[in-house]
Motif scaffolding. Structure first.
Motif, PDB file in Angstrom:
ATOM      1  N   GLU A 116       0.719  -1.149   0.108  1.00 31.49           N
ATOM      2  CA  GLU A 116      -0.050   0.119   0.108  1.00 31.49           C
ATOM      3  C   GLU A 116       0.793   1.160   0.020  1.00 31.49           C
ATOM      4  O   GLU A 116       1.864   1.503   0.824  1.00 31.49           O
ATOM      5  N   GLN A 117       0.686   2.087  -0.860  1.00 34.95           N
ATOM      6  CA  GLN A 117       1.477   3.303  -0.865  1.00 34.95           C
ATOM      7  C   GLN A 117       0.389   4.622  -0.929  1.00 34.95           C
ATOM      8  O   GLN A 117      -0.685   4.372  -1.369  1.00 34.95           O
ATOM      9  N   PHE A 118       0.660   5.442   0.098  1.00 32.31           N
ATOM     10  CA  PHE A 118      -0.102   6.608   0.433  1.00 32.31           C
ATOM     11  C   PHE A 118       0.875   7.675  -0.199  1.00 32.31           C
ATOM     12  O   PHE A 118       1.997   8.170   0.126  1.00 32.31           O
ATOM     13  N   LEU A 119       0.033   8.520  -1.040  1.00 34.97           N
ATOM     14  CA  LEU A 119       0.973   9.697  -1.565  1.00 34.97           C
ATOM     15  C   LEU A 119       0.134  11.013  -1.092  1.00 34.97           C
ATOM     16  O   LEU A 119      -1.040  11.280  -1.088  1.00 34.97           O
ATOM     17  N   TYR A 120       1.011  11.961  -0.677  1.00 41.87           N
ATOM     18  CA  TYR A 120       0.456  13.277  -0.013  1.00 41.87           C
ATOM     19  C   TYR A 120       0.900  14.631  -0.911  1.00 41.87           C
ATOM     20  O   TYR A 120       1.812  14.388  -1.409  1.00 41.87           O
ATOM     21  N   LEU A 121       0.244  15.521  -0.613  1.00 39.12           N
ATOM     22  CA  LEU A 121       0.532  16.618  -1.376  1.00 39.12           C
ATOM     23  C   LEU A 121       0.736  17.665  -0.506  1.00 39.12           C
ATOM     24  O   LEU A 121       0.157  18.017   0.399  1.00 39.12           O
ATOM     25  N   ALA A 122       1.941  18.462  -0.460  1.00 31.70           N
ATOM     26  CA  ALA A 122       2.196  19.934   0.188  1.00 31.70           C
ATOM     27  C   ALA A 122       2.321  21.010  -0.682  1.00 31.70           C
ATOM     28  O   ALA A 122       2.986  20.673  -1.715  1.00 31.70           O
ATOM     29  N   THR A 123       1.542  21.965  -0.625  1.00 35.83           N
ATOM     30  CA  THR A 123       1.729  23.269  -1.518  1.00 35.83           C
ATOM     31  C   THR A 123       2.801  24.151  -0.984  1.00 35.83           C
ATOM     32  O   THR A 123       3.137  25.432  -1.392  1.00 35.83           O
ATOM     33  N   HIS A 124       3.550  24.036  -0.074  1.00 36.16           N
ATOM     34  CA  HIS A 124       4.914  24.893   0.613  1.00 36.16           C
ATOM     35  C   HIS A 124       5.433  23.740   1.395  1.00 36.16           C
ATOM     36  O   HIS A 124       5.136  22.940   2.062  1.00 36.16           O
ATOM     37  N   ALA A 125       7.022  24.290   1.684  1.00 29.73           N
ATOM     38  CA  ALA A 125       7.978  23.704   2.495  1.00 29.73           C
ATOM     39  C   ALA A 125       8.914  24.546   2.889  1.00 29.73           C
ATOM     40  O   ALA A 125       9.020  25.674   2.332  1.00 29.73           O
TER      41      ALA A 125
END
Length: 183
Positions: A116-125
């Motif tokens: 199982e792979q979970f993919l996340y999005l971040a719009t800043h770092a």
């Protein structure tokens, strides 16, 4: 049609993976042993800043290829996938992602593994310092989204979770800001 699992036996075990032989019966009554690879859950993080994505350039000895990938890795026991995504991103890139939103859930090879792979999005770092493990990648870079389709065509981006995430963003199928196109 649902397969019947009569049992399974472990052939090999390590902290990275377990290999089983499953005693399965397919519709119609044929019964045989089917290989099953059990893997820990894993994560990937797609970090965007307007028109660029944070990626790592790394060698994969298993396929003898170099390619650009999203940062990611294993989910530790007792750790949430979201927390693992933030931790792995910072360890591999030196960038601490802001708020994470789930972008995709992937079962990359469901016919032979329970991965199982979970993919996340971040719009800043925010830059937190150098990557923790130098062996994770040759380099870290912010790649223009406008360059991604050509990089995929040249096989510079080949990893499944990376491709899924990039196509989600490029196709507008995510809550990410629409990428700017090159002039």
């Amino acid at each position: 049609m649902r397969w019947i699992v009569h049992g399974e036996r472990r052939v090999y075990a390590s902290s990275y993976m377990d290999l089983y032989l499953s005693d399965v019966e397919v519709p119609g009554g044929e019964r045989y042993e089917h290989h099953l690879v059990r893997l820990p859950r894993s994560v990937g993080t797609l970090v965007l800043d307007a028109s660029r994505v944070l990626m790592v350039w790394r060698h994969r000895f298993t396929t003898q290829t170099w390619n650009w990938e999203l940062p990611g890795g294993w989910v530790d026991p007792g750790e949430s996938p979201e927390r693992a995504a933030a931790r792995e991103t910072e360890e591999e890139t030196g960038w601490r992602p802001g708020e994470l939103a789930e972008l995709a859930y992937i079962q990359p090879c469901a016919g032979i593994t329970d991965a199982e792979q979970f993919l996340y999005l971040a719009t800043h770092a925010h830059y937190a310092g150098p990557p923790r493990h130098a062996f994770e990648s040759e380099r870290v870079a912010w790649i223009p989204l406008a360059d991604v389709p050509a990089m995929i065509a040249r096989h510079e981006i080949v990893g499944g979770v990376t491709l899924v995430g990039l196509w989600q963003v490029l196709s507008g199928q995510s809550d990410a800001p629409a990428p700017r196109t090159a002039a």
